[in-house]
Design a protein around this motif. Structure first.
Motif, short mmCIF file in Angstrom:
data_model
loop_
_atom_site.label_atom_id
_atom_site.label_comp_id
_atom_site.label_asym_id
_atom_site.label_seq_id
_atom_site.Cartn_x
_atom_site.Cartn_y
_atom_site.Cartn_z
N HIS A 35 -62.02 -107.78 -60.86
CA HIS A 35 -62.14 -109.07 -60.17
C HIS A 35 -62.29 -110.24 -61.14
O HIS A 35 -62.51 -111.38 -60.71
N ALA A 38 -59.83 -113.04 -60.43
CA ALA A 38 -60.14 -113.86 -59.26
C ALA A 38 -61.27 -114.82 -59.54
O ALA A 38 -61.26 -115.99 -59.10
N THR A 66 -60.44 -116.01 -51.88
CA THR A 66 -60.85 -115.15 -53.00
C THR A 66 -62.05 -114.30 -52.61
O THR A 66 -62.12 -113.10 -52.88
#
Length: 245
Positions: A35, A38, A66
Protein backbone atom coordinates in the motif's frame (compact mmCIF):
# COMPACT_ATOMS: atom_id res chain seq x y z
CA UNK A 1 -10.00 35.12 5.05
CA UNK A 2 -12.66 33.08 3.34
CA UNK A 3 -10.04 30.81 1.82
CA UNK A 4 -8.32 30.31 5.17
CA UNK A 5 -11.63 29.52 6.83
CA UNK A 6 -12.45 26.89 4.19
CA UNK A 7 -9.02 25.30 3.82
CA UNK A 8 -8.33 24.95 7.57
CA UNK A 9 -11.13 22.46 8.42
CA UNK A 10 -10.56 20.62 5.15
CA UNK A 11 -6.90 20.19 6.02
CA UNK A 12 -7.83 18.74 9.42
CA UNK A 13 -10.35 16.41 7.77
CA UNK A 14 -7.71 15.11 5.36
CA UNK A 15 -5.24 14.61 8.22
CA UNK A 16 -7.83 12.56 10.11
CA UNK A 17 -8.59 10.56 6.98
CA UNK A 18 -4.91 9.83 6.37
CA UNK A 19 -4.48 8.87 10.04
CA UNK A 20 -7.46 6.50 9.78
CA UNK A 21 -5.99 4.95 6.66
CA UNK A 22 -2.72 4.24 8.48
CA UNK A 23 -4.61 2.72 11.41
CA UNK A 24 -6.41 0.41 9.00
CA UNK A 25 -3.14 -1.00 7.69
CA UNK A 26 -1.94 -4.32 9.20
CA UNK A 27 1.39 -4.50 10.91
CA UNK A 28 2.74 -6.95 8.38
CA UNK A 29 5.62 -5.52 6.41
CA UNK A 30 4.45 -7.07 3.16
CA UNK A 31 1.05 -5.40 3.36
CA UNK A 32 2.63 -2.00 4.16
CA UNK A 33 4.84 -2.29 1.10
CA UNK A 34 1.85 -3.19 -1.05
CA UNK A 35 0.00 0.00 0.00
CA UNK A 36 3.01 2.34 -0.03
CA UNK A 37 2.11 3.54 -3.51
CA UNK A 38 -1.43 4.43 -2.46
CA UNK A 39 -0.16 6.32 0.58
CA UNK A 40 2.28 8.22 -1.56
CA UNK A 41 -0.61 9.30 -3.78
CA UNK A 42 -2.51 10.40 -0.67
CA UNK A 43 0.43 12.54 0.50
CA UNK A 44 0.72 14.13 -2.93
CA UNK A 45 -3.01 14.91 -2.95
CA UNK A 46 -2.79 16.49 0.50
CA UNK A 47 0.20 18.62 -0.46
CA UNK A 48 -1.53 19.71 -3.65
CA UNK A 49 -4.65 20.64 -1.68
CA UNK A 50 -2.59 22.90 0.57
CA UNK A 51 -0.99 24.61 -2.39
CA UNK A 52 -4.08 24.71 -4.63
CA UNK A 53 -7.26 24.93 -2.54
CA UNK A 54 -9.46 24.48 -5.61
CA UNK A 55 -8.17 20.88 -5.92
CA UNK A 56 -9.18 19.90 -2.39
CA UNK A 57 -12.54 18.48 -3.43
CA UNK A 58 -10.87 16.18 -5.95
CA UNK A 59 -8.30 15.25 -3.31
CA UNK A 60 -11.01 14.25 -0.86
CA UNK A 61 -12.65 11.98 -3.43
CA UNK A 62 -9.30 10.45 -4.29
CA UNK A 63 -8.48 9.91 -0.61
CA UNK A 64 -11.85 8.28 -0.03
CA UNK A 65 -11.28 5.99 -2.99
CA UNK A 66 -7.78 5.17 -1.72
CA UNK A 67 -9.09 4.46 1.77
CA UNK A 68 -11.81 2.21 0.34
CA UNK A 69 -9.25 0.34 -1.75
CA UNK A 70 -6.93 -0.16 1.21
CA UNK A 71 -9.84 -1.29 3.38
CA UNK A 72 -10.83 -3.87 0.79
CA UNK A 73 -7.25 -5.09 0.47
CA UNK A 74 -6.94 -5.34 4.25
CA UNK A 75 -10.16 -7.39 4.34
CA UNK A 76 -8.76 -9.69 1.65
CA UNK A 77 -5.52 -10.09 3.59
CA UNK A 78 -7.43 -10.90 6.78
CA UNK A 79 -9.56 -13.46 4.97
CA UNK A 80 -6.46 -15.02 3.43
CA UNK A 81 -4.82 -15.12 6.87
CA UNK A 82 -7.89 -16.79 8.35
CA UNK A 83 -7.80 -19.34 5.53
CA UNK A 84 -4.11 -20.03 6.17
CA UNK A 85 -4.70 -20.42 9.90
CA UNK A 86 -7.61 -22.77 9.19
CA UNK A 87 -5.37 -24.77 6.87
CA UNK A 88 -2.69 -24.96 9.57
CA UNK A 89 -5.30 -26.16 12.07
CA UNK A 90 -6.41 -28.85 9.62
CA UNK A 91 -2.77 -29.87 9.17
CA UNK A 92 -2.48 -30.32 12.93
CA UNK A 93 -5.65 -32.42 12.94
CA UNK A 94 -4.29 -34.56 10.11
CA UNK A 95 -0.97 -34.87 11.92
CA UNK A 96 -2.71 -35.99 15.11
CA UNK A 97 -4.77 -38.44 13.09
CA UNK A 98 -1.66 -39.86 11.45
CA UNK A 99 0.06 -40.09 14.83
CA UNK A 100 -2.92 -42.01 16.17
CA UNK A 101 -2.85 -44.27 13.12
CA UNK A 102 0.86 -44.91 13.59
CA UNK A 103 0.28 -45.79 17.25
CA UNK A 104 -2.57 -48.12 16.32
CA UNK A 105 -0.51 -49.69 13.53
CA UNK A 106 2.46 -50.19 15.85
CA UNK A 107 0.27 -51.91 18.42
CA UNK A 108 -1.39 -54.17 15.84
CA UNK A 109 1.90 -54.93 14.11
CA UNK A 110 3.50 -55.84 17.43
CA UNK A 111 0.60 -58.20 18.18
CA UNK A 112 0.87 -59.78 14.71
CA UNK A 113 4.65 -60.13 15.03
CA UNK A 114 4.41 -61.64 18.52
CA UNK A 115 1.83 -64.13 17.27
CA UNK A 116 4.13 -65.14 14.42
CA UNK A 117 7.15 -65.38 16.73
CA UNK A 118 5.20 -67.50 19.21
CA UNK A 119 4.14 -69.79 16.39
CA UNK A 120 7.74 -70.22 15.27
CA UNK A 121 8.73 -71.15 18.84
CA UNK A 122 6.04 -73.84 18.89
CA UNK A 123 7.13 -74.96 15.44
CA UNK A 124 10.70 -75.37 16.72
CA UNK A 125 9.40 -77.51 19.59
CA UNK A 126 7.35 -79.62 17.15
CA UNK A 127 10.38 -79.97 14.89
CA UNK A 128 12.55 -81.15 17.79
CA UNK A 129 9.86 -83.61 18.88
CA UNK A 130 9.57 -85.03 15.36
CA UNK A 131 13.33 -85.21 14.99
CA UNK A 132 13.78 -87.01 18.33
CA UNK A 133 10.97 -89.39 17.46
CA UNK A 134 12.69 -90.33 14.21
CA UNK A 135 15.99 -90.80 16.02
CA UNK A 136 14.31 -93.15 18.47
CA UNK A 137 12.65 -95.01 15.58
CA UNK A 138 16.05 -95.45 13.96
CA UNK A 139 17.44 -96.78 17.24
CA UNK A 140 14.50 -99.18 17.64
CA UNK A 141 15.02 -100.55 14.15
CA UNK A 142 18.75 -100.90 14.73
CA UNK A 143 18.08 -102.75 17.99
CA UNK A 144 15.65 -105.09 16.24
CA UNK A 145 18.26 -105.80 13.58
CA UNK A 146 20.93 -106.45 16.20
CA UNK A 147 18.75 -108.80 18.24
CA UNK A 148 17.28 -110.66 15.30
CA UNK A 149 20.63 -111.33 13.65
CA UNK A 150 22.27 -113.09 16.57
CA UNK A 151 24.08 -116.28 15.74
CA UNK A 152 21.67 -118.38 17.78
CA UNK A 153 18.89 -117.29 15.43
CA UNK A 154 20.76 -117.36 12.14
CA UNK A 155 22.70 -120.63 12.39
CA UNK A 156 21.92 -123.25 9.76
CA UNK A 157 20.67 -126.51 11.30
CA UNK A 158 23.10 -128.41 9.09
CA UNK A 159 25.91 -126.74 11.01
CA UNK A 160 24.85 -128.76 14.07
CA UNK A 161 25.12 -132.18 12.43
CA UNK A 162 28.69 -132.62 13.58
CA UNK A 163 27.54 -132.27 17.19
CA UNK A 164 25.39 -135.34 16.82
CA UNK A 165 28.21 -137.73 15.89
CA UNK A 166 29.07 -139.90 18.93
CA UNK A 167 32.62 -140.72 19.87
CA UNK A 168 33.87 -144.30 19.85
CA UNK A 169 34.04 -144.45 23.63
CA UNK A 170 30.46 -143.15 24.18
CA UNK A 171 27.69 -145.51 24.88
CA UNK A 172 24.14 -144.84 23.81
CA UNK A 173 23.03 -143.55 27.16
CA UNK A 174 25.97 -141.19 27.52
CA UNK A 175 25.46 -139.91 23.96
CA UNK A 176 21.75 -139.28 24.57
CA UNK A 177 22.52 -137.46 27.79
CA UNK A 178 25.10 -135.28 26.02
CA UNK A 179 22.64 -134.50 23.22
CA UNK A 180 19.95 -133.60 25.75
CA UNK A 181 22.19 -131.15 27.57
CA UNK A 182 23.60 -129.66 24.37
CA UNK A 183 20.29 -129.08 22.64
CA UNK A 184 18.52 -127.94 25.81
CA UNK A 185 21.11 -125.18 26.27
CA UNK A 186 20.94 -124.22 22.61
CA UNK A 187 17.14 -124.19 22.66
CA UNK A 188 17.07 -122.04 25.79
CA UNK A 189 19.41 -119.54 24.17
CA UNK A 190 17.45 -119.59 20.94
CA UNK A 191 14.15 -119.05 22.77
CA UNK A 192 15.58 -116.11 24.71
CA UNK A 193 17.01 -114.45 21.61
CA UNK A 194 13.89 -115.18 19.58
CA UNK A 195 11.63 -113.54 22.18
CA UNK A 196 13.94 -110.51 22.35
CA UNK A 197 13.82 -110.23 18.56
CA UNK A 198 10.02 -110.39 18.55
CA UNK A 199 9.76 -107.79 21.31
CA UNK A 200 12.11 -105.42 19.47
CA UNK A 201 10.16 -105.89 16.26
CA UNK A 202 6.84 -105.16 17.97
CA UNK A 203 8.12 -101.73 19.07
CA UNK A 204 8.65 -100.49 15.53
CA UNK A 205 5.03 -100.07 14.40
CA UNK A 206 3.90 -97.97 17.41
CA UNK A 207 6.97 -95.78 17.09
CA UNK A 208 6.32 -95.28 13.39
CA UNK A 209 2.73 -94.29 14.15
CA UNK A 210 3.89 -91.83 16.82
CA UNK A 211 6.43 -90.29 14.45
CA UNK A 212 3.75 -89.99 11.77
CA UNK A 213 1.55 -88.03 14.20
CA UNK A 214 4.41 -85.75 15.17
CA UNK A 215 5.30 -85.21 11.53
CA UNK A 216 1.69 -84.26 10.80
CA UNK A 217 1.67 -81.85 13.74
CA UNK A 218 4.87 -80.28 12.45
CA UNK A 219 3.40 -79.83 8.96
CA UNK A 220 0.24 -78.24 10.36
CA UNK A 221 2.33 -75.93 12.52
CA UNK A 222 4.42 -74.91 9.52
CA UNK A 223 1.25 -73.99 7.62
CA UNK A 224 -0.08 -72.07 10.63
CA UNK A 225 3.15 -70.09 10.93
CA UNK A 226 3.14 -69.47 7.20
CA UNK A 227 -0.34 -67.96 7.48
CA UNK A 228 0.81 -65.85 10.44
CA UNK A 229 3.74 -64.56 8.38
CA UNK A 230 1.44 -63.81 5.44
CA UNK A 231 -0.80 -61.87 7.82
CA UNK A 232 2.13 -59.78 9.06
CA UNK A 233 3.30 -59.03 5.53
CA UNK A 234 -0.20 -58.29 4.24
CA UNK A 235 -0.95 -56.00 7.19
CA UNK A 236 2.32 -54.12 6.71
CA UNK A 237 1.82 -53.67 2.97
CA UNK A 238 -1.82 -52.62 3.23
CA UNK A 239 -1.04 -50.09 5.96
CA UNK A 240 1.94 -48.69 4.08
CA UNK A 241 -0.16 -48.38 0.92
CA UNK A 242 -2.95 -46.63 2.81
CA UNK A 243 -0.52 -44.33 4.59
CA UNK A 244 1.18 -43.37 1.35
CA UNK A 245 -2.20 -42.61 -0.19
Amino acid sequence: LFLSTWVGPLRETMKSLIFSVFLALPCAEGLALRHSGALHVAEVSRARCVEIPESCADGVDQMLETASTIKEQVREELNATRARLHSIALDFVRCNTLTSQVSSYTSKFRAEAESHTSCRVRQKADFDASKNCKKLLTAVKANRTLLCERQSLTNNPNDLVSLCTPTLEEGLGMWLEDMTQTFRARYTQWKKDHDACQTAGSMIAPQEALCSVKEGTLNERAQECGRALDSVESFSCSWATGFAA
